[in-house]
Enzyme design. Structure first.
Site, PDB file in Angstrom:
ATOM      1  CD  GLU A 116     -19.169  -1.678   8.503  1.00 20.92           C
ATOM      2  OE1 GLU A 116     -19.477  -2.868   7.769  1.00 20.92           O
ATOM      3  OE2 GLU A 116     -18.393  -0.892   8.383  1.00 20.92           O
ATOM      4  CE  LYS A 170      -4.341   1.478   2.213  1.00 20.71           C
ATOM      5  NZ  LYS A 170      -5.356   1.118   2.979  1.00 20.71           N
ATOM      6  NE  ARG A 181     -22.750  -3.087   3.297  1.00 19.60           N
ATOM      7  CZ  ARG A 181     -21.662  -3.407   2.870  1.00 19.60           C
ATOM      8  NH1 ARG A 181     -20.559  -4.092   3.713  1.00 19.60           N
ATOM      9  NH2 ARG A 181     -21.335  -3.069   1.519  1.00 19.60           N
TER      10      ARG A 181
HETATM   11  C1  LIG Z   1     -12.759   4.419   1.356  1.00 20.11           C
HETATM   12  C2  LIG Z   1     -13.532   3.672   2.513  1.00 20.11           C
HETATM   13  O1  LIG Z   1     -14.299   4.276   3.001  1.00 20.11           O
HETATM   14  C3  LIG Z   1     -12.826   2.472   3.098  1.00 20.11           C
HETATM   15  S1  LIG Z   1     -11.295   1.830   2.345  1.00 20.11           S
HETATM   16  C4  LIG Z   1     -11.169   0.654   3.752  1.00 20.11           C
HETATM   17  C5  LIG Z   1     -10.094  -0.215   3.660  1.00 20.11           C
HETATM   18  C6  LIG Z   1     -10.018  -1.281   2.553  1.00 20.11           C
HETATM   19  O2  LIG Z   1      -9.235  -1.951   2.822  1.00 20.11           O
HETATM   20  P1  LIG Z   1      -8.661  -2.884   1.601  1.00 20.11           P
HETATM   21  O3  LIG Z   1      -7.808  -3.758   1.749  1.00 20.11           O
HETATM   22  O4  LIG Z   1     -10.102  -3.586   1.088  1.00 20.11           O
HETATM   23  O5  LIG Z   1      -8.106  -1.982   0.518  1.00 20.11           O
HETATM   24  P2  LIG Z   1      -6.764  -1.133   0.443  1.00 20.11           P
HETATM   25  O6  LIG Z   1      -6.976   0.203   0.898  1.00 20.11           O
HETATM   26  O7  LIG Z   1      -6.232  -0.995  -0.972  1.00 20.11           O
HETATM   27  O8  LIG Z   1      -5.939  -1.877   1.498  1.00 20.11           O
HETATM   28  C7  LIG Z   1     -12.244   0.822   4.670  1.00 20.11           C
HETATM   29  C8  LIG Z   1     -12.296   0.086   5.864  1.00 20.11           C
HETATM   30  N1  LIG Z   1     -13.102   2.000   4.344  1.00 20.11           N
HETATM   31  C9  LIG Z   1     -14.317   2.551   5.093  1.00 20.11           C
HETATM   32  C10 LIG Z   1     -15.473   1.261   5.029  1.00 20.11           C
HETATM   33  C11 LIG Z   1     -15.912   0.809   6.235  1.00 20.11           C
HETATM   34  N2  LIG Z   1     -17.037   0.023   6.090  1.00 20.11           N
HETATM   35  C12 LIG Z   1     -17.511  -0.442   4.805  1.00 20.11           C
HETATM   36  C13 LIG Z   1     -18.679  -1.291   4.952  1.00 20.11           C
HETATM   37  N3  LIG Z   1     -17.111   0.221   3.798  1.00 20.11           N
HETATM   38  C14 LIG Z   1     -16.097   0.917   3.715  1.00 20.11           C
HETATM   39  N4  LIG Z   1     -15.434   1.493   2.489  1.00 20.11           N
END
Ligand SMILES: CC(=O)c1sc(CCOP(=O)(O)OP(=O)(O)O)c(C)[n+]1Cc1cnc(C)nc1N
Ligand SMILES: [Mg+2]
Length: 616
Positions: A360, A277, A388
């Protein structure tokens, strides 16, 4: 510049390997440049550059469908699919979305922002494709964080049984926003910790036997790992899904090669890629948490900036202190430690802290279990993401009136993240649930008072606060609050404005220098303060309610219902967000357009015949 030659994905097909590598670097530079001016999801998008170049090289969007889970990592995809000229407008007023959005481009397969939806969506598309006898590729790209979401895991279960031709790419960078959590994440860390597996495989057993027994054991572990790598225990095989990997997610030629190899495989295939990342930008590689979604920065001299003291920080300080006073307090977050202000709490009270990952629904029902067995759980959750957990709030918490406190952050319109992230439905969807109470503090002191009282009262209580800064409350301050009672902030001779959260400042602004206008901190939204409402109505005051929430079903609706139950019909205007989605942009502009700000309040008062004499 290679990027100058690339306007659509098909332009990648003729590029040489060197040109593709150069293109990846240019994409990285452009993402850094634009995030420096706009802010945005920098680290995630930097980590997905090679993957996205490889995907558009091997597949044929928009015929083939590329589904990005969450959609925050897709900046390179936007640039490569006809939006490079407008990429600099991302997340800005009138600009392109920070996530993929179907209405924005034919190349955006899904409209997202909430995690874990891509696989179910991909399954639906695959079934549609096969039912209609069509022929194209479907690729679901999901991060390791998003894969902790129940929707994603449940979708794998269905995919593995139905076995459509489908490619799933797990983009594993070991990070959610915080460090990733969960057993699946641990599995991948332990058994494919790339370096030692590759090193031991490289050395070979006989070499190590000659060196030392310790290293010999290492080879045995490597053999064990190799056995796992042969998928003896790989969970994806249990799901009936072919697993390929892990492979280096930044090896562009390697990615292209493997995608070409597996593209035509029948049935579902999961390609596990390992990425970093923030790849390619030092500060983001070193601290992918801060640089997950930074505000603007100086690209030549990138520094973290403080965004001021937020409601989230006020909440974090409050629960951190409260935990010393209340041993049964337990705080849960669904993967939003930083966003919910819980970094300090997680360090001072690790034994009473749980990050469930991006689920959630699970977080809410874990809170129910804790409450059933004597703890006092506080679920820190964004308004939008609490959507959710709606059934869990009803089914697992409210029916038995369990003592769960919901610290609902980002209540209201949130700005850059747009429609998928606005917290504008929670009053409506919580208000209808028996036993649930809803409160909205006006400042950090009142937040503390409400938190303390809510833990004493028990039952499901939501305390909602906006994405905004707030004045820090003194440490150790734990004021009392008359639960259920509104607070008169300013007397008025002819009318009263009932407001809370962000709209309280609009109400005070509208009433400033106008003795005829009073302001009430309507800090209890369910139940509303019927006593004060009745008194105001009986004394003939005109009333205006205003809220940074959908008008339909919001606070104003609650006031109208209460007046109806009281048999009272005062002259009243309800101001709230209209029945539309609010995209990304300036919060004040959206509040103005929605008609909930000071000007709208004054207009409503004037329309009710309250002439505003200015005094002073
Ligand atoms: C943008 C946003 O709201 C993000 S990005 C992210 C991390 C995603 O991790 P992943 O490993 O999938 O991707 P990476 O960033 O490339 O490591 C979260 C928890 N959130 C908040 C979040 C919380 N809960 C839900 C249902 N959706 C989101 N988008
Ligand atoms: Mg990740």
């Amino acid at each position: 510049m290679i990027l100058q030659k690339v306007n659509q994905p098909q332009d990648l097909k003729t590029l040489s390997q060197e040109e593709l590598l150069q293109l990846a670097q240019e994409l990285r530079s452009e993402i850094i440049r634009v995030c420096a001016q706009n802010g945005g999801h920098l680290a995630s998008s930097l980590g997905a550059v090679e993957l996205i170049v490889a995907l558009h090289r091997v597949f044929d969007s928009p015929r083939d469908r590329l589904l990005f889970d969450v959609g925050h990592q897709a900046y390179a995809h936007k640039i490569l699919t006809g939006r490079k000229e407008v990429f600099h407008t991302i997340r800005q007023e009138g600009g392109i979305s920070g996530f993929t959005k179907v209405s924005e481009s034919e190349h955006d397969a899904i409209t997202v922002g909430h995690a874990s939806t891509s696989l179910a969506n991909a399954l639906g598309m695959a079934i549609a494709r096969d039912t209609l006898g069509e022929n194209y590729h479907i690729v679901g790209i999901i991060g390791d964080g998003a894969l902790t979401g129940g929707m994603a895991l449940a979708a794998l279960n269905v995919i593995g049984e139905r076995k459509p031709k489908l490619l799933i790419i797990l983009n594993d960078n070991e990070m959610s926003i915080s460090e990733n959590v969960g057993a699946l994440n641990r599995y991948f860390r332990e058994y494919q910790t790339k370096k030692w597996v590759q090193d031991t495989q490289k050395w070979g057993k006989q070499v190590l036997e000659g060196i030392s027994p310790r290293l010999f054991n290492l080879v045995d572990r490597a053999k064990e790992a190799a056995k796992l790598m042969l998928h003896q225990e790989n969970p994806f095989y249990a799901w009936g899904i072919r697993y390929v990997g892990p492979v280096d997610g930044h090896d562009l030629p390697g990615l292209i090669h493997i995608l070409e190899q597996i593209k035509e495989l029948d049935g579902p295939t999961l390609l596990h890629i390992v990425t970093q990342k923030g790849k390619g930008y030092g500060v983001a590689e070193e601290d992918p948490i801060y640089w997950h979604g930074p505000p603007g920065f100086n690209p030549q001299k990138p520094e973290k900036v403080s965004k001021g003291y937020s409601w989230s920080a006020a909440f974090g300080d409050a629960v951190t202190e409260l935990a010393y006073r209340e041993p049964r307090l337990f705080v849960i977050t669904p993967a939003m430690r930083e966003g919910s202000g819980l970094v300090k709490y997680s360090q001072t009270h690790p034994e009473r802290y749980l990050d469930t990952g991006i689920c959630e629904d699970v977080a809410a029902t874990v809170a129910a279990g804790m409450a059933l067995r004597g703890l006092k759980p506080v679920l820190a959750i964004y308004s939008t993401f609490m959507q959710r957990a709606y059934d869990q709030i009803i089914h697992d918490i409210a029916i038995e009136n369990l003592p769960v406190v919901f610290a609902v952050d980002r209540a209201g319109i949130v700005g850059g993240d747009g429609a998928t992230h606005n917290g504008v439905f929670d009053i409506a969807y919580l208000r209808t649930v028996p036993n649930v109470q809803i409160a909205a503090p006006k400042d950090a002191l009142e937040l503390r008072a409400m938190l303390k009282k809510a833990l004493e009262l028990g039952g499901p209580i939501a305390i909602r606060y906006p994405r905004d800064n707030v004045e820090k409350a003194p440490e150790g301050a734990w004021p009392e609050i008359e639960w259920g009672r509104w607070e008169v902030l300013k007397e008025g001779s002819k009318a009263y404005i009932l407001a809370f959260g962000k709209t309280l400042k609009y109400a005070l602004e509208a009433a400033q220098d106008h003795p005829e206008i009073g302001v009430i901190n309507a800090r209890f939204l369910k139940p509303v303060d019927k006593g004060m409402l009745e008194a105001l109505a009986l004394e003939g005051y005109k009333l205006v309610t205003t809220e940074d929430h959908q008008k339909m079903g919001g606070f104003g609706s609650a006031v109208l219902e209460a007046l109806n139950e009281l048999g009272l019909k005062p002259d009243i205007r309800v101001l709230g967000l209209p029945d539309v989605f609010f995209d990304h942009g300036s919060i004040p502009r959206m509040h103005r357009e929605a008609g909930i700000d000071a000007a709208a309040i004054r207009a409503a008062l004037a329309e009710m015949g309250v002439s505003l004499q200015t005094v002073g």
